[in-house]
Design an enzyme around this catalytic site. Structure first.
Site, short mmCIF file in Angstrom:
data_model
loop_
_atom_site.label_atom_id
_atom_site.label_comp_id
_atom_site.label_asym_id
_atom_site.label_seq_id
_atom_site.Cartn_x
_atom_site.Cartn_y
_atom_site.Cartn_z
N ASP A 128 -8.04 -5.31 0.17
CA ASP A 128 -8.53 -6.11 -0.96
C ASP A 128 -8.13 -7.56 -0.90
OD1 ASP A 128 -9.86 -4.04 -2.21
OD2 ASP A 128 -7.98 -3.26 -3.03
N HIS A 154 0.85 -1.19 0.00
CA HIS A 154 0.00 0.00 0.00
C HIS A 154 0.88 1.23 0.00
CE1 HIS A 154 -3.17 2.80 1.16
NE2 HIS A 154 -4.00 1.88 0.71
N1 CMC Z 1 4.01 -7.49 -4.94
C1 CMC Z 1 5.36 -7.46 -5.14
N2 CMC Z 1 6.14 -6.38 -4.99
C2 CMC Z 1 5.52 -5.24 -4.60
C3 CMC Z 1 4.14 -5.18 -4.37
C4 CMC Z 1 3.38 -6.36 -4.54
N3 CMC Z 1 2.05 -6.33 -4.35
N4 CMC Z 1 3.79 -3.92 -4.01
C5 CMC Z 1 4.93 -3.21 -4.03
N5 CMC Z 1 5.98 -4.01 -4.37
C6 CMC Z 1 7.40 -3.61 -4.44
C7 CMC Z 1 7.66 -2.78 -5.69
O1 CMC Z 1 8.07 -3.60 -6.76
C8 CMC Z 1 8.74 -1.85 -5.22
O2 CMC Z 1 9.96 -2.56 -5.24
P1 CMC Z 1 11.33 -1.77 -5.56
O3 CMC Z 1 11.49 -0.76 -4.48
O4 CMC Z 1 12.36 -2.85 -5.54
O5 CMC Z 1 11.14 -1.16 -6.90
C9 CMC Z 1 8.40 -1.60 -3.75
O6 CMC Z 1 7.62 -2.75 -3.33
C10 CMC Z 1 7.56 -0.33 -3.52
O7 CMC Z 1 6.44 -0.42 -4.39
P2 CMC Z 1 5.80 0.82 -5.14
O8 CMC Z 1 5.00 0.32 -6.30
O9 CMC Z 1 6.84 1.86 -5.40
O10 CMC Z 1 4.85 1.34 -4.03
P3 CMC Z 1 3.65 2.30 -4.26
O11 CMC Z 1 3.38 2.96 -2.98
O12 CMC Z 1 3.88 3.17 -5.44
O13 CMC Z 1 2.46 1.29 -4.68
C11 CMC Z 1 0.64 -0.17 -4.62
C12 CMC Z 1 1.48 0.84 -3.84
C13 CMC Z 1 -0.66 -0.45 -3.84
C14 CMC Z 1 0.23 0.39 -5.99
C15 CMC Z 1 1.46 -1.48 -4.78
O14 CMC Z 1 1.82 -1.99 -3.53
C16 CMC Z 1 0.71 -2.54 -5.59
O15 CMC Z 1 0.72 -2.50 -6.82
N6 CMC Z 1 0.01 -3.51 -4.90
C17 CMC Z 1 -0.80 -4.46 -5.59
C18 CMC Z 1 -2.12 -3.82 -5.95
C19 CMC Z 1 -3.03 -3.63 -4.77
O16 CMC Z 1 -3.22 -4.54 -3.94
N7 CMC Z 1 -3.67 -2.46 -4.71
C20 CMC Z 1 -4.67 -2.17 -3.67
C21 CMC Z 1 -4.28 -1.02 -2.81
S1 CMC Z 1 -5.39 -0.95 -1.38
C22 CMC Z 1 -6.88 -0.46 -2.03
C23 CMC Z 1 -6.97 0.99 -2.26
O17 CMC Z 1 -6.79 1.77 -1.29
O18 CMC Z 1 -7.24 1.37 -3.41
#
Ligand code: CMC
Length: 428
Positions: A363, A306
């Site tokens: 989720d 998240h």
């Molecule tokens: N599986 C594997 N690796 C992950 C995941 C995951 N679900 N989420 C983040 N990472 C890794 C990502 O690859 C990155 O690694 P690195 O630093 O080596 O590049 C690191 O963790 C930080 O991730 P980020 O994408 O920069 O983090 P963010 O804050 O931009 O993204 C997120 C948050 C929710 C988009 C992401 O965690 C994700 O895509 N999760 C899966 C989708 C999901 O479950 N979304 C629902 C969010 S809760 C409902 C809502 O409030 O809408």
């Protein structure tokens, strides 16, 4: 509000920037005059360090896994409150008295019907249309039907539009479902609760009476509470940005629905269940965990991680508990729940997820519950939109009522060509 200042040195010049303090949470450096004073912008594409507004609705401490609505912890609201009460709280700032809650519930129930002509609108969609495509279209179209509540400068019209949106959303979502399965639309039954009425409009048929199962009604209501608001997330910021130009509330909420649809936001519950189905049995989990960690593989664990929570999402805790209640009430036992529990257990022991502070989010378990209740995966995000409407509407009202509100207009770091002369086509 500013009793501290931050000093920025740039281009051999030092300027003081006021530091604002909220009631709780990190200090906020006020950079509104930065461009005027330095000629420079700040760069923060995902708004990771940028507060876009002042708000008194919802507070999240992502490191501690805390979520408060108007100060009340989400766990307490999910346990003791109702979606109608939380809606009142978000809109008005305080928990209602018994009379205030009865009045509010009555008012909402009196707006549940849709203009009859909107039913013909549905028939323009393909039967296999995604419910979110229908929701975007129909909610946007409300502005063509309810002209008497689109003057945003009139507080009374804003209130009526807010009530209409909260009240009509279950009808709109249920009709999207009914259309996809080829069953007749059901009109609302205002003798039922907000949530019971939604379940009946979704799963009932005109040919026979529909019995609302109290445990399912309670679970669904709790799911709505868990999704009601989540401060300045992508769809809420979209609603605020759309509204900042003076657009009408129905158009703004349609914009929020479009943003929520994406798999990184509201679409993650659908993606999480599809992922659990793809994984299937617990023995395949290690393979998928390895894929999630592989930078060359686009696969991510959906329902994990998240932007704000770097700890267990408090909503996921309630969701996990609710799965068991729904399973008990409906006497079902989906093996995917065991797969989900095992996946969570293994991921939380894995260094990759520990180091990056990736925990289950709201989720991760919601798909398992919604599927047990009988919703197809395509409806999951529509349910999220239904519940989040109250948060969007409350945030939109807060923004419009703010005397300091201005149009949202970010700046950019331009990297395109500098000025050059047009070349006629025969000379290129
Ligand atoms: N599986 C594997 N690796 C992950 C995941 C995951 N679900 N989420 C983040 N990472 C890794 C990502 O690859 C990155 O690694 P690195 O630093 O080596 O590049 C690191 O963790 C930080 O991730 P980020 O994408 O920069 O983090 P963010 O804050 O931009 O993204 C997120 C948050 C929710 C988009 C992401 O965690 C994700 O895509 N999760 C899966 C989708 C999901 O479950 N979304 C629902 C969010 S809760 C409902 C809502 O409030 O809408």
């Amino acid at each position: 509000m500013a009793d501290k200042a931050a000093t920025l040195t740039y281009d051999n010049k030092s300027i003081d920037l006021p530091v604002l303090a909220g009631s709780v949470g990190p200090d906020v450096i006020d950079i509104r005059k930065l461009y005027g004073q330095t000629g420079a912008f700040t760069y923060d594409p995902g708004y990771k360090s940028t507060a876009s507004c002042e708000s008194a609705l919802t507070y999240i401490d992502g490191d501690e896994g805390v979520l408060l609505h108007r100060g009340y912890p989400i766990g307490q609201l999910a346990e003791h409150s109702s979606f109608m009460e939380v809606s009142y709280l978000l809109l008005n700032g305080e928990l209602p008295s018994k009379d205030e809650l009865d009045d509010f519930t009555y008012t909402i129930s009196r707006h549940t019907m849709l203009h009859e002509q909107l039913a013909t609108f549905y028939r323009g969609f393909r039967r296999d249309a995604h419910p979110m495509a229908i929701m975007c279209g129909v909610v946007g179209a409300l502005s063509a039907f309810y002209h008497d509540s689109t003057d945003i400068s009139d507080p009374e019209q804003r209130k009526i539009a807010s009530h209409r949106l909260i009240a009509k959303m279950p009808t709109i979502a249920a009709m999207a479902f009914k259309y996809s399965v080829g069953q007749p639309f059901l009109y609302p039954d205002n003798s039922l609760s907000y949530t019971g009425n939604f379940l009946r409009m979704t799963f009932g048929v005109p040919a026979e009476p529909y019995e609302v199962v109290p445990a399912v009604e309670r679970a669904m209501d709790r799911i709505f509470i868990l999704h009601a608001d989540h401060e300045q997330n992508a769809s809420t910021s979209t609603v605020r940005l759309a509204g900042s130009s003076g657009a009408n509330p129905f158009a703004c909420i349609a914009a929020g629905i479009a943003c929520l649809w994406g798999p990184a936001h509201g679409g993650a519950n659908e993606a999480a269940l599809n992922m659990l189905r793809e994984i299937g049995t617990p023995d395949k989990i290690p393979h998928y965990i390895e894929r999630a960690k592989d930078k060359n593989d686009p696969f991510r664990l959906m329902g994990f991680g998240h932007r704000v929570y770097k700890n267990y999402d408090p909503r996921a805790t309630v969701m996990q508990k609710t799965v068991r209640e729904v399973f008990d009430a409906l006497k079902v036992n989906d093996p995917l729940f065991e797969t989900a529990l095992r996946l969570e257990e293994l991921a939380l022991k894995d260094d990759y997820f520990i180091e990056k502070k990736l925990f289950p989010n709201v989720d991760f378990y919601s798909g398992v519950i919604l599927s047990a209740i009988g919703f197809p995966t395509t409806m999951f995000t529509a349910l999220f939109a239904l519940a989040r409407t109250v948060g969007w509407v409350a945030q939109w009202n807060e923004m419009i009522s703010d005397p300091g509100q201005v149009i949202g207009r970010p700046r950019q770091l331009y990297t395109g060509p500098t000025e050059r002369d047009y070349v006629p086509v025969d000379k290129r």
